[in-house]
Design a protein around this motif. Structure first.
Motif, mmCIF file in Angstrom:
data_model
loop_
_atom_site.group_PDB
_atom_site.id
_atom_site.type_symbol
_atom_site.label_atom_id
_atom_site.label_comp_id
_atom_site.label_asym_id
_atom_site.label_seq_id
_atom_site.Cartn_x
_atom_site.Cartn_y
_atom_site.Cartn_z
ATOM 1 N N LYS A 39 30.105 50.345 13.287
ATOM 2 C CA LYS A 39 30.914 51.564 13.383
ATOM 3 C C LYS A 39 31.915 51.489 14.534
ATOM 4 C CE LYS A 39 28.650 54.563 10.471
ATOM 5 N NZ LYS A 39 29.242 55.541 9.539
ATOM 6 N N LEU A 40 31.838 50.436 15.337
ATOM 7 C CA LEU A 40 32.686 50.302 16.526
ATOM 8 C C LEU A 40 33.828 49.334 16.263
ATOM 9 C CD1 LEU A 40 29.857 49.988 19.208
ATOM 10 C CD2 LEU A 40 31.229 52.024 18.702
ATOM 11 N N VAL A 41 35.045 49.777 16.534
ATOM 12 C CA VAL A 41 36.241 48.953 16.397
ATOM 13 C C VAL A 41 36.888 48.866 17.779
ATOM 14 C CG1 VAL A 41 38.525 48.797 15.342
ATOM 15 C CG2 VAL A 41 36.566 49.535 13.968
ATOM 16 N N MET A 42 36.999 47.658 18.303
ATOM 17 C CA MET A 42 37.467 47.430 19.670
ATOM 18 C C MET A 42 38.982 47.549 19.786
ATOM 19 S SD MET A 42 37.104 43.896 21.886
ATOM 20 C CE MET A 42 38.131 43.037 20.662
ATOM 21 N N GLY A 43 39.439 48.327 20.751
ATOM 22 C CA GLY A 43 40.869 48.487 20.962
ATOM 23 C C GLY A 43 41.438 47.469 21.933
ATOM 24 N N MET A 44 42.656 47.038 21.671
ATOM 25 C CA MET A 44 43.359 46.098 22.555
ATOM 26 C C MET A 44 44.803 46.564 22.720
ATOM 27 S SD MET A 44 41.886 42.345 21.373
ATOM 28 C CE MET A 44 42.207 42.537 19.602
ATOM 29 N N PRO A 45 45.341 46.455 23.948
ATOM 30 C CA PRO A 45 46.715 46.907 24.202
ATOM 31 C C PRO A 45 47.737 45.802 23.982
ATOM 32 C CG PRO A 45 45.665 46.338 26.272
ATOM 33 C CD PRO A 45 44.643 46.058 25.180
ATOM 34 N N LEU A 46 48.848 46.174 23.398
ATOM 35 C CA LEU A 46 49.962 45.237 23.261
ATOM 36 C C LEU A 46 50.993 45.500 24.368
ATOM 37 C CD1 LEU A 46 50.412 45.239 19.380
ATOM 38 C CD2 LEU A 46 49.628 43.330 20.803
ATOM 39 N N TYR A 47 50.501 45.842 25.546
ATOM 40 C CA TYR A 47 51.360 46.127 26.685
ATOM 41 C C TYR A 47 50.606 45.778 27.967
ATOM 42 C CZ TYR A 47 48.444 50.296 27.023
ATOM 43 O OH TYR A 47 47.368 51.144 27.115
ATOM 44 N N GLY A 48 51.352 45.645 29.048
ATOM 45 C CA GLY A 48 50.754 45.392 30.343
ATOM 46 C C GLY A 48 51.021 46.529 31.296
ATOM 47 N N MET A 49 50.323 46.516 32.442
ATOM 48 C CA MET A 49 50.546 47.477 33.514
ATOM 49 C C MET A 49 51.194 46.750 34.691
ATOM 50 S SD MET A 49 49.631 50.472 32.543
ATOM 51 C CE MET A 49 48.451 51.485 31.627
ATOM 52 N N THR A 50 52.118 47.418 35.373
ATOM 53 C CA THR A 50 52.889 46.782 36.430
ATOM 54 C C THR A 50 52.726 47.503 37.764
ATOM 55 O OG1 THR A 50 54.956 48.043 36.218
ATOM 56 C CG2 THR A 50 54.598 46.258 34.633
ATOM 57 N N TRP A 51 52.836 46.727 38.834
ATOM 58 C CA TRP A 51 52.771 47.283 40.189
ATOM 59 C C TRP A 51 53.799 46.591 41.088
ATOM 60 C CZ3 TRP A 51 48.414 46.298 37.289
ATOM 61 C CH2 TRP A 51 47.512 47.357 37.097
ATOM 62 N N GLN A 52 54.084 47.250 42.204
ATOM 63 C CA GLN A 52 54.865 46.630 43.270
ATOM 64 C C GLN A 52 53.924 46.356 44.434
ATOM 65 O OE1 GLN A 52 58.338 48.757 44.530
ATOM 66 N NE2 GLN A 52 59.060 47.091 45.842
ATOM 67 N N LEU A 53 53.812 45.105 44.797
ATOM 68 C CA LEU A 53 52.877 44.678 45.830
ATOM 69 C C LEU A 53 53.332 45.142 47.217
ATOM 70 C CD1 LEU A 53 52.433 41.000 44.600
ATOM 71 C CD2 LEU A 53 50.729 42.822 44.385
ATOM 72 N N GLU A 54 52.358 45.477 48.050
ATOM 73 C CA GLU A 54 52.679 45.757 49.455
ATOM 74 C C GLU A 54 53.131 44.496 50.160
ATOM 75 O OE1 GLU A 54 49.668 47.624 51.734
ATOM 76 O OE2 GLU A 54 49.808 49.554 50.696
ATOM 77 N N ASP A 55 52.437 43.400 49.877
ATOM 78 C CA ASP A 55 52.747 42.121 50.493
ATOM 79 C C ASP A 55 52.815 41.060 49.393
ATOM 80 O OD1 ASP A 55 52.931 39.743 51.859
ATOM 81 O OD2 ASP A 55 51.192 40.088 53.149
ATOM 82 N N PRO A 56 53.991 40.543 49.083
ATOM 83 C CA PRO A 56 54.115 39.542 48.010
ATOM 84 C C PRO A 56 53.236 38.312 48.209
ATOM 85 C CG PRO A 56 56.273 40.349 48.680
ATOM 86 C CD PRO A 56 55.293 40.889 49.675
ATOM 87 N N LYS A 57 52.820 38.065 49.442
ATOM 88 C CA LYS A 57 51.966 36.919 49.699
ATOM 89 C C LYS A 57 50.512 37.181 49.332
ATOM 90 C CE LYS A 57 54.874 35.188 53.480
ATOM 91 N NZ LYS A 57 54.913 34.852 54.930
ATOM 92 N N VAL A 58 50.157 38.449 49.148
ATOM 93 C CA VAL A 58 48.803 38.832 48.728
ATOM 94 C C VAL A 58 48.916 39.315 47.293
ATOM 95 C CG1 VAL A 58 46.796 40.284 49.199
ATOM 96 C CG2 VAL A 58 48.247 39.496 51.087
ATOM 97 N N ASN A 59 48.644 38.434 46.344
ATOM 98 C CA ASN A 59 49.055 38.709 44.966
ATOM 99 C C ASN A 59 47.970 38.453 43.929
ATOM 100 O OD1 ASN A 59 49.076 35.830 44.871
ATOM 101 N ND2 ASN A 59 51.184 35.863 45.683
ATOM 102 N N GLY A 60 46.700 38.515 44.318
ATOM 103 C CA GLY A 60 45.631 38.375 43.335
ATOM 104 C C GLY A 60 45.182 39.715 42.802
ATOM 105 N N ILE A 61 44.147 39.716 41.984
ATOM 106 C CA ILE A 61 43.561 40.968 41.530
ATOM 107 C C ILE A 61 42.923 41.658 42.730
ATOM 108 C CG2 ILE A 61 41.642 41.928 40.192
ATOM 109 C CD1 ILE A 61 42.373 40.091 37.941
#
Length: 368
Positions: free
Chosen positions: A249-271
């Motif tokens: 009865k369960l159908v898994m949803g998946m997005p065809l889009y991403g989420m974006t952010w602006q980093l505080e420090d471009p050198k610190v860029n992991g999850i």
């Protein structure tokens, strides 16, 4: 966080998919939602990749409690059905994130009956094969109890309509939260599992929007796993199954889009990197085909993350978390490992022109 190279990710995806060999059904749901948009008419959907197409959305009138069809919606509905008649089952989705009157309408059997009868009437008038409820979201236990009553009464009405019209009964589906209970809320409530099992053909689990511009750090918007919190595709689906909902009865949803952010420090860029706010796109969201354009134009660094089974890219201070064909392959493999009923995408028009993600998802679903 551990980063995954391309070869490693393919290996993981293949292991997940191969582990399901012989368990999948040819009747699996491969759905996609479509919203009215001039740049992507419904007729351009590649129906060979899907089993059901959802029209999103109609909403009930807040006074009459009946579905409201404006003149423009009448034209759009007619064109939508014309595009798919005899080609693929179509489902009329009701609600969406902006619908606000469901709690009132579903609070008693009289208003529920008015709503239910109007949905069946509109669906039959235009030639839809089913109806779908997208209530985002029930706010308390009264709402979830009333939702259970709604599903039961809706099923009774659909059965009666089929007997009267001598047509196949309409499908009844619903879009639901990523988890069976709203454990992140201060107001605990749980979906009506028994009523879903007895009355709904399937539920579309919105296994996405885990992380977005509302957060103060980067994260996987639809990560298969989460090593730090129980907010992931796996955790959500397991909560539904653990509560007793039949996996089929369960159908898994998946997005065809991403989420974006602006980093505080471009050198610190992991999850988990600190951010100043949303990045490029529309309110911190970006269609997959736009993500690929960004990656190419900005010469972005693309990283596969093993801990979340997700992908992200960054260039300068901009960071995007998203899914691609490889991460989707892993998700489809996991859905089959759980014996789910299928998957769906939000939304048509966000994939590439050649349906890169949708094609890979369809191929990855192994049929016994």
């Amino acid at each position: 966080m551990a980063n995954l190279n391309l070869v490693q990710l393919v290996s993981v995806a293949l292991v997940l998919t191969a582990s399901t060999s012989g368990t999948a059904s040819a009747t699996a749901v491969k759905g996609i939602y479509w919203m009215d948009q001039p740049l992507f008419p419904a007729s351009t959907i590649n129906t060979s990749l899907f089993t059901h197409v959802y029209y999103a959305f109609l909403a009930p009138n807040a006074t009459t409690f009946k579905l409201y069809v404006s003149n423009s919606s009448n034209i759009t509905l007619t064109n939508f059905i014309t595009a798919f008649r005899t080609r693929i089952p179509t489902i009329l989705s009701i609600g969406g994130s902006n619908a606000t009157s469901f709690s009132l309408i579903f609070s008693n059997n009289t208003t529920r009956a008015t709503f239910i009868n109007s949905t069946i009437s509109v669906a039959r008038a235009y030639g839809f094969d089913g109806v779908d409820l997208d209530w985002e979201f029930p706010q308390n236990s009264d709402d979830t109890n009333n939702l259970g009553s709604l599903f039961q009464e809706w099923r009774i009405a659909i059965t009666a309509d089929a007997a009267l019209t001598r047509k196949p009964p309409l499908l009844l589906t619903a879009a639901v939260y990523f988890a069976v209970d709203f454990f992140l809320s201060d107001n605990p409530r749980t979906y009506p599992v028994t009523s879903i099992n007895q009355n709904v053909d399937w539920v579309n689990v919105m296994s996405y929007n885990f992380h977005g511009s509302w957060n103060n750090d980067t994260g996987a918007p639809s990560g298969l796993f989460n090593p730090t919190r129980n907010i992931s595709v796996v955790d959500g689906l397991k909560s539904w199954i653990g509560a007793g909902v039949k996996p089929e009865k369960l159908v898994m949803g998946m997005p065809l889009y991403g989420m974006t952010w602006q980093l505080e420090d471009p050198k610190v860029n992991g999850i988990g990197a600190a951010v100043m706010g949303p990045g490029p796109g529309s309110n911190g969201a970006m269609a997959y085909f736009k993500v690929l354009e960004f990656n190419m134009q900005k010469n972005a660094k693309v990283v596969y993350d093993v801990d979340t089974m997700s992908v992200y890219s960054y260039s300068g201070s901009y960071w995007i978390g998203y899914d691609d064909p490889l991460t989707v392959t892993a998700k489809v493999g996991y859905a089959q490992a759980l014996s789910l009923g299928g998957y769906f995408f939000w939304a048509a028009g966000y994939d590439t022109n050649n349906w890169k993600i949708s094609t890979q998802a369809s191929k990855a679903w192994i049929v016994s």
